[in-house]
Design an enzyme around this catalytic site. Structure first.
Site, mmCIF file in Angstrom:
data_model
loop_
_atom_site.group_PDB
_atom_site.id
_atom_site.type_symbol
_atom_site.label_atom_id
_atom_site.label_comp_id
_atom_site.label_asym_id
_atom_site.label_seq_id
_atom_site.Cartn_x
_atom_site.Cartn_y
_atom_site.Cartn_z
ATOM 1 C CG MET A 96 -1.052 -3.399 4.794
ATOM 2 S SD MET A 96 0.405 -3.086 3.760
ATOM 3 C CE MET A 96 -0.302 -1.921 2.588
ATOM 4 C CB ILE A 154 -3.401 3.249 -1.776
ATOM 5 C CG1 ILE A 154 -3.885 2.683 -3.108
ATOM 6 C CG2 ILE A 154 -4.119 4.556 -1.466
ATOM 7 C CD1 ILE A 154 -5.315 2.200 -3.077
ATOM 8 N N GLY A 184 1.231 2.532 7.656
ATOM 9 C CA GLY A 184 -0.221 2.476 7.469
ATOM 10 C C GLY A 184 -0.646 2.802 6.056
ATOM 11 C CB SER A 185 -0.376 2.104 3.174
ATOM 12 O OG SER A 185 0.447 1.045 3.610
ATOM 13 N NE ARG A 186 -8.032 0.582 -0.642
ATOM 14 C CZ ARG A 186 -9.137 1.249 -0.939
ATOM 15 N NH1 ARG A 186 -9.644 2.098 -0.064
ATOM 16 N NH2 ARG A 186 -9.734 1.078 -2.098
#
Length: 217
Positions: A96, A154, A184-186
């Site tokens: 993301m 994450i 912002g991440s995953r």
């Protein structure tokens, strides 16, 4: 535009800072203050955009695995999942960017059977080791097809706060919200080896809507 409940603190701080900087700029720079105010207004608007809650037509799903977040599929591979499955699984990872909607949704329907928060590092979210070394949460659901599905929020280099609302014993509904990640991440999803993967690397996903895989009962 509807804003997520996690926006309150961030938007309050952003509003105060914006007002102070604008006031100081106008006082000291007068007409030249626009050189600061206009870019700052763009950034201020992006904060609101980040916390938007889009309208999504969430359907009922049994066999379908639904994209848990908006983003881009960056990994599909067979891995060892050592925390809960303790064996081989297919990992699907979705990255993301800060411009994506950051609501986290259940990928499958069923019951929550495991949850755990892990403190950790803040490697860039697309780094492969971020799945095991970054700050993260792990949730497992026993699906309606009697499979155990693990998914992991994450934190990335920019994302420094993970929120998840689910508890063991909760009913999970595919496409419905269980958490949020800031900036912002995953998201990693670990699926049984016999899962039919529908998405491919590079696909853009819409959380709660797009089908990324199917599991047969």
């Amino acid at each position: 535009m509807k804003l997520h409940k996690e926006s309150k603190g961030t938007i309050t701080v952003a509003t105060i800072l914006f007002a102070i900087i604008v006031a100081v700029s106008i006082y000291f720079l007068e007409m030249w203050s626009l050189l600061i105010i206009i870019p700052l207004l763009v950034i201020y608007s992006l904060v609101f955009w980040f916390f938007r809650v889009p309208n999504r037509d969430i359907q009922d799903h049994v066999e379908n695995v639904i994209a848990p977040v908006d983003g881009k599929v960056v990994m599909i591979k067979e891995v060892e999942e050592d925390e809960f499955i303790k064996g081989k699984a297919i990992q699907v990872s979705i990255f993301m960017s800060p411009l994506n909607v950051h609501i986290c949704r259940y990928p499958v329907s069923g019951n929550v059977i495991y949850k755990k928060y892990h403190p950790g590092k803040y490697l860039v979210a697309w780094h492969e080791k971020s799945s095991t070394e970054n700050e993260r949460t792990t949730v497992a659901v026993e699906s309606l097809t009697h499979h155990k599905v693990v998914f992991r929020q994450i934190a990335g280099y920019v994302a420094r706060r993970i929120v998840f609302y689910c508890n063991e014993g909760d009913a999970a509904k595919a496409g419905h919200e269980f958490g949020f990640i800031k900036f912002g991440s995953r998201m990693d999803i670990f699926l049984p080896l016999d899962t039919e993967i529908i998405c491919k690397i590079g696909d853009k996903t819409k959380g709660g809507v797009d089908v990324i895989a199917k599991m047969r009962d």
